[in-house]
Design an enzyme around this catalytic site. Sequence first.
Site, mmCIF file in Angstrom:
data_model
loop_
_atom_site.group_PDB
_atom_site.id
_atom_site.type_symbol
_atom_site.label_atom_id
_atom_site.label_comp_id
_atom_site.label_asym_id
_atom_site.label_seq_id
_atom_site.Cartn_x
_atom_site.Cartn_y
_atom_site.Cartn_z
ATOM 1 N N ASP A 59 0.815 -1.215 0.000
ATOM 2 C CA ASP A 59 0.000 0.000 0.000
ATOM 3 C C ASP A 59 0.843 1.257 0.000
ATOM 4 O O ASP A 59 0.595 2.203 -0.763
ATOM 5 C CB ASP A 59 -0.923 -0.007 1.229
ATOM 6 C CG ASP A 59 -1.852 1.195 1.267
ATOM 7 O OD1 ASP A 59 -1.383 2.300 1.617
ATOM 8 O OD2 ASP A 59 -3.042 1.030 0.943
ATOM 9 N N TRP B 71 -5.472 1.915 -0.034
ATOM 10 C CA TRP B 71 -5.551 1.004 -1.186
ATOM 11 C C TRP B 71 -5.760 -0.424 -0.713
ATOM 12 O O TRP B 71 -6.449 -1.207 -1.379
ATOM 13 C CB TRP B 71 -4.296 1.147 -2.044
ATOM 14 C CG TRP B 71 -4.022 2.593 -2.344
ATOM 15 C CD1 TRP B 71 -2.896 3.306 -2.029
ATOM 16 C CD2 TRP B 71 -4.917 3.531 -2.961
ATOM 17 N NE1 TRP B 71 -3.031 4.610 -2.417
ATOM 18 C CE2 TRP B 71 -4.263 4.780 -2.993
ATOM 19 C CE3 TRP B 71 -6.199 3.442 -3.491
ATOM 20 C CZ2 TRP B 71 -4.852 5.924 -3.530
ATOM 21 C CZ3 TRP B 71 -6.793 4.573 -4.023
ATOM 22 C CH2 TRP B 71 -6.116 5.793 -4.035
ATOM 23 N N ASP B 72 -5.188 -0.796 0.428
ATOM 24 C CA ASP B 72 -5.467 -2.113 0.993
ATOM 25 C C ASP B 72 -6.946 -2.243 1.358
ATOM 26 O O ASP B 72 -7.564 -3.284 1.120
ATOM 27 C CB ASP B 72 -4.623 -2.333 2.254
ATOM 28 C CG ASP B 72 -3.211 -2.793 1.935
ATOM 29 O OD1 ASP B 72 -2.975 -3.283 0.822
ATOM 30 O OD2 ASP B 72 -2.341 -2.658 2.812
ATOM 31 N N VAL B 73 -7.495 -1.202 1.963
ATOM 32 C CA VAL B 73 -8.905 -1.242 2.354
ATOM 33 C C VAL B 73 -9.793 -1.344 1.120
ATOM 34 O O VAL B 73 -10.713 -2.181 1.050
ATOM 35 C CB VAL B 73 -9.267 -0.005 3.188
ATOM 36 C CG1 VAL B 73 -10.768 0.054 3.434
ATOM 37 C CG2 VAL B 73 -8.507 -0.019 4.518
ATOM 38 N N GLY C 21 -9.525 -4.763 -0.375
ATOM 39 C CA GLY C 21 -10.281 -5.744 0.377
ATOM 40 C C GLY C 21 -11.754 -5.745 0.005
ATOM 41 O O GLY C 21 -12.381 -6.807 -0.128
#
Length: 400
Positions: free
Chosen positions: A134, A161-163, A166
């Site tokens: 991220d 960006w990870d969120v 997901g």
Amino acid sequence: MSETRPAPLAGLKVVEISAFVAAPLGAMTLAQLGADVIRIDPIGGNIDANRWPISDDGTSIYWASLNKGKRSVTLDLKSEEGQKIATDLIAEAGTLVTNLPARGWLSYENLVQHREDLVMLRLNGSHDGKPAVDYTINAASGFPIITGDDERPVNNALPAWDVAAGLYISNGIIAAELDRRSSGKGQEITLALSDVMLATVGNLGYIAEVQSTGKTRGPLGNGLYGAYGQSFKTSDGREIMVAVISNKHWRGLGTATGLSEKLEMIGPLLDVDLSTEGGRFEAREAIDAVVRPWFAAHTAAEAAEALSGAGVLQGEFQTFEELVNNDPWCSLENPLFSEIDQPGVGTVLAPRVPLSFAGSPVADAVPAPQVGGDTERVLANKLGLNVEEVAKLAMGSKWR
């Protein structure tokens, strides 16, 4: 009264082999929507098993928070037998989420031989195979350049960006499951973290803005691009954020501060139309100068009461401690939360999935498992292994 139906994803079975944020968050979202999710890790846990923050006894609060409602199995994934057991679990479930290198036994080409209608979603760092996380993806996004001030880029502490990845993962699995139910066919789905960033930059107009106008944005601090927004320090040393995104809000700002007449003078002086968002953005520094003394003369509570009463959007900056200890939104007053007893962590507030379904309600949050805590039960129930076989697998010594 209408009959309550099971949770939306009841009956969906998912195996997750992953680490860090995006894939665990995507699989946890599926679990909180009712899916049966089994997370498989190497014996002792994956690279994120002890990631900070940690509790006083060394339990990873991070890991526990991202794995609520799942079951945890640990296997010697370097051994042929451990890989076979994992393959059997994936075939039994029919759906796999992973962000690990999908090679060899974990490749789609191998796994589909064991389950013809397999749905497999694989998250990569970038579309061309280069590794990324991220914080390296965010550095390339342009957002750190316009965050903060002119001195240096600021990489956001939130792994946005990870969120987002997901949530794309959970959407991708649900879409593929709907397709499988109608077509009878599975498929491989790929997602790149870099493409999640690029899609967002494009969808918010940043790419088209550069190509269409040739312009790029600079830092605005807490200003709101294309409209009026700003943060102000109050007399008690607090900081409050104000957002004006409609004419109603604009009129309310004048009413709340008693500065309507002075604010109206800005338009003719600067030759801008303050009835438009663009005009207010162009005049932002003048507006700041007019209203800043008012905030400096009022406490945060006084300012919030006046602004809210006039229909102006506002929010006070607060620490995590203040959020947890003082904010009623982050409490049992909010039906999002329930209290859970998380082993190694203690009794904590935990959110369910933030979607409310009237006809097929989702369950309150439940604790995350201990790493490997469900190995014996899952392998016995799903694969018919006996206690002795499971014990040998847990030790990871027989096949090394």
